[in-house]
Design a protein around this motif. Structure first.
Motif, PDB file in Angstrom:
ATOM      1  N   ASP A  10       0.838  -1.209   0.000  1.00  0.00           N
ATOM      2  CA  ASP A  10       0.000   0.000   0.000  1.00  0.00           C
ATOM      3  C   ASP A  10       0.870   1.255   0.000  1.00  0.00           C
ATOM      4  N   PHE A  11       1.926   1.257   0.805  1.00  0.00           N
ATOM      5  CA  PHE A  11       2.840   2.399   0.822  1.00  0.00           C
ATOM      6  C   PHE A  11       3.442   2.626  -0.555  1.00  0.00           C
ATOM      7  N   LEU A  12       3.951   1.560  -1.187  1.00  0.00           N
ATOM      8  CA  LEU A  12       4.584   1.691  -2.492  1.00  0.00           C
ATOM      9  C   LEU A  12       3.590   2.147  -3.568  1.00  0.00           C
ATOM     10  N   ALA A  13       2.327   1.754  -3.413  1.00  0.00           N
ATOM     11  CA  ALA A  13       1.310   2.149  -4.387  1.00  0.00           C
ATOM     12  C   ALA A  13       0.951   3.627  -4.284  1.00  0.00           C
ATOM     13  N   THR A  14       1.233   4.231  -3.146  1.00  0.00           N
ATOM     14  CA  THR A  14       0.826   5.623  -2.944  1.00  0.00           C
ATOM     15  C   THR A  14       1.996   6.566  -2.677  1.00  0.00           C
ATOM     16  N   ARG A  15       3.228   6.051  -2.642  1.00  0.00           N
ATOM     17  CA  ARG A  15       4.370   6.907  -2.316  1.00  0.00           C
ATOM     18  C   ARG A  15       4.478   8.034  -3.337  1.00  0.00           C
ATOM     19  N   ARG A  16       4.930   9.183  -2.863  1.00  0.00           N
ATOM     20  CA  ARG A  16       5.045  10.354  -3.731  1.00  0.00           C
ATOM     21  C   ARG A  16       6.136  11.241  -3.184  1.00  0.00           C
ATOM     22  N   SER A  17       7.178  11.473  -3.989  1.00  0.00           N
ATOM     23  CA  SER A  17       8.213  12.416  -3.578  1.00  0.00           C
ATOM     24  C   SER A  17       7.584  13.793  -3.411  1.00  0.00           C
ATOM     25  N   ARG A  18       8.185  14.594  -2.550  1.00  0.00           N
ATOM     26  CA  ARG A  18       7.695  15.940  -2.294  1.00  0.00           C
ATOM     27  C   ARG A  18       8.670  16.947  -2.880  1.00  0.00           C
ATOM     28  N   PRO A  19       8.210  17.832  -3.757  1.00  0.00           N
ATOM     29  CA  PRO A  19       9.123  18.832  -4.309  1.00  0.00           C
ATOM     30  C   PRO A  19       9.798  19.642  -3.198  1.00  0.00           C
ATOM     31  N   VAL A  20      11.023  20.046  -3.457  1.00  0.00           N
ATOM     32  CA  VAL A  20      11.815  20.777  -2.461  1.00  0.00           C
ATOM     33  C   VAL A  20      11.062  22.011  -1.969  1.00  0.00           C
ATOM     34  N   LYS A  21      10.354  22.699  -2.862  1.00  0.00           N
ATOM     35  CA  LYS A  21       9.649  23.916  -2.452  1.00  0.00           C
ATOM     36  C   LYS A  21       8.520  23.637  -1.460  1.00  0.00           C
ATOM     37  N   PHE A  22       8.126  22.372  -1.296  1.00  0.00           N
ATOM     38  CA  PHE A  22       7.097  22.008  -0.336  1.00  0.00           C
ATOM     39  C   PHE A  22       7.678  21.575   1.009  1.00  0.00           C
ATOM     40  N   LEU A  23       9.011  21.603   1.165  1.00  0.00           N
ATOM     41  CA  LEU A  23       9.648  21.142   2.403  1.00  0.00           C
ATOM     42  C   LEU A  23      10.034  22.324   3.283  1.00  0.00           C
ATOM     43  N   ALA A  24       9.818  22.179   4.587  1.00  0.00           N
ATOM     44  CA  ALA A  24      10.119  23.256   5.538  1.00  0.00           C
ATOM     45  C   ALA A  24      10.682  22.656   6.819  1.00  0.00           C
ATOM     46  N   GLU A  25      11.056  23.541   7.744  1.00  0.00           N
ATOM     47  CA  GLU A  25      11.463  23.114   9.083  1.00  0.00           C
ATOM     48  C   GLU A  25      10.250  22.535   9.796  1.00  0.00           C
ATOM     49  N   PRO A  26      10.433  21.641  10.716  1.00  0.00           N
ATOM     50  CA  PRO A  26      11.722  21.061  11.081  1.00  0.00           C
ATOM     51  C   PRO A  26      12.098  19.899  10.175  1.00  0.00           C
ATOM     52  N   ALA A  27      13.369  19.597  10.201  1.00  0.00           N
ATOM     53  CA  ALA A  27      13.898  18.387   9.569  1.00  0.00           C
ATOM     54  C   ALA A  27      14.153  17.393  10.686  1.00  0.00           C
ATOM     55  N   PRO A  28      14.325  16.137  10.346  1.00  0.00           N
ATOM     56  CA  PRO A  28      14.638  15.188  11.411  1.00  0.00           C
ATOM     57  C   PRO A  28      15.957  15.536  12.088  1.00  0.00           C
ATOM     58  N   GLU A  29      15.973  15.441  13.401  1.00  0.00           N
ATOM     59  CA  GLU A  29      17.225  15.623  14.136  1.00  0.00           C
ATOM     60  C   GLU A  29      18.080  14.385  13.945  1.00  0.00           C
ATOM     61  N   ARG A  30      19.325  14.474  14.358  1.00  0.00           N
ATOM     62  CA  ARG A  30      20.264  13.366  14.121  1.00  0.00           C
ATOM     63  C   ARG A  30      19.746  12.027  14.621  1.00  0.00           C
ATOM     64  N   ALA A  31      19.146  12.011  15.803  1.00  0.00           N
ATOM     65  CA  ALA A  31      18.652  10.744  16.368  1.00  0.00           C
ATOM     66  C   ALA A  31      17.535  10.147  15.516  1.00  0.00           C
ATOM     67  N   ALA A  32      16.717  10.985  14.905  1.00  0.00           N
ATOM     68  CA  ALA A  32      15.639  10.493  14.039  1.00  0.00           C
ATOM     69  C   ALA A  32      16.148  10.178  12.640  1.00  0.00           C
ATOM     70  N   LEU A  33      17.171  10.902  12.202  1.00  0.00           N
ATOM     71  CA  LEU A  33      17.711  10.692  10.859  1.00  0.00           C
ATOM     72  C   LEU A  33      18.561   9.430  10.778  1.00  0.00           C
ATOM     73  N   ARG A  34      19.286   9.132  11.837  1.00  0.00           N
ATOM     74  CA  ARG A  34      20.211   7.988  11.816  1.00  0.00           C
ATOM     75  C   ARG A  34      19.553   6.677  11.375  1.00  0.00           C
ATOM     76  N   PRO A  35      18.380   6.290  11.929  1.00  0.00           N
ATOM     77  CA  PRO A  35      17.764   5.040  11.472  1.00  0.00           C
ATOM     78  C   PRO A  35      17.350   5.077   9.999  1.00  0.00           C
ATOM     79  N   LEU A  36      16.983   6.250   9.497  1.00  0.00           N
ATOM     80  CA  LEU A  36      16.634   6.362   8.080  1.00  0.00           C
ATOM     81  C   LEU A  36      17.865   6.135   7.212  1.00  0.00           C
ATOM     82  N   LEU A  37      19.000   6.704   7.635  1.00  0.00           N
ATOM     83  CA  LEU A  37      20.252   6.509   6.908  1.00  0.00           C
ATOM     84  C   LEU A  37      20.672   5.044   6.935  1.00  0.00           C
ATOM     85  N   GLU A  38      20.514   4.404   8.081  1.00  0.00           N
ATOM     86  CA  GLU A  38      20.874   2.985   8.188  1.00  0.00           C
ATOM     87  C   GLU A  38      20.020   2.133   7.259  1.00  0.00           C
ATOM     88  N   ARG A  39      18.733   2.452   7.166  1.00  0.00           N
ATOM     89  CA  ARG A  39      17.866   1.697   6.263  1.00  0.00           C
ATOM     90  C   ARG A  39      18.241   1.948   4.803  1.00  0.00           C
TER      91      ARG A  39
END
Length: 192
Positions: A10-39
């Motif tokens: 279901d996730f793959l069927a609906t995934r959608r990148s978000r244009p850069v102009k639609f991104l704002a603060e906050p971003a994930p902090e290091r502790a939240a970003l680390r598991p994403l990088l590991e994956r």
């Protein structure tokens, strides 16, 4: 019989990148970003060469790269409107992960396979960020290949380049859905 994972499908069927102009603060902090990088690093990597590495670019680094992109773009003769958009690509988002393609010499694993592995890191990072609830986008452009930009801005070695700039932040608004490929136009079944 395989054990289905309908939530992943279901996730793959609906995934959608978000244009850069639609991104704002906050971003994930290091502790939240680390598991994403590991994956993101759990991708096909024939020969276990690790032909990639990650540079996490925080706001001060992005501001510096925005200025360098503008300077280099002017030196290259880029259109001023395109330069403003490129500057914003680095200056506006709260966070960017540069996925660096760093091919390794190998008699068994061709460079093209190593390049594809770096691309897989980019997509997996986008998907991990989206699955975690962040907005994310994968971009390149001339800055991904321009040697002076790569060396001055990112400190890359000869032979390294950017497979993707993956921008991550909080989604301000949902972009409109875009047309998707017609499966019948791009899929061929080969039976013999």
């Amino acid at each position: 019989m395989p054990a289905p994972r309908p939530e992943v499908l279901d996730f793959l069927a609906t995934r959608r990148s978000r244009p850069v102009k639609f991104l704002a603060e906050p971003a994930p902090e290091r502790a939240a970003l680390r598991p994403l990088l590991e994956r993101a690093l759990r991708v096909p990597d024939h020969g276990k060469l690790e032909p990639w590495r990650l540079l996490v670019l925080e706001k001060p680094a992005l501001a510096r790269l925005a200025q360098l992109a503008e300077t280099r773009g002017a030196e290259r003769g880029e259109d001023p409107d395109r330069l403003a958009k490129l500057r914003a690509q680095f200056a506006d988002p709260p966070l960017c992960v540069a996925v660096i393609a760093s091919p390794k010499p190998s008699e068994k694993i061709p460079e093209v396979e190593q390049t594809l592995s770096a691309g897989a890191v980019c997509l997996t990072l986008v998907n991990a960020a989206l699955a975690a609830g962040w907005g994310a986008s994968w971009l390149t452009g001339w800055t991904a290949y321009d040697r002076p930009f790569l060396e001055q801005g990112l400190g890359l070695a000869p032979g390294e380049w950017v497979a993707g700039f993956v921008y991550i932040g909080t989604e301000r608004a949902a972009p409109p859905e875009r047309p998707r490929p017609d499966p019948d136009a791009v899929i061929t079944w080969v039976s013999e």
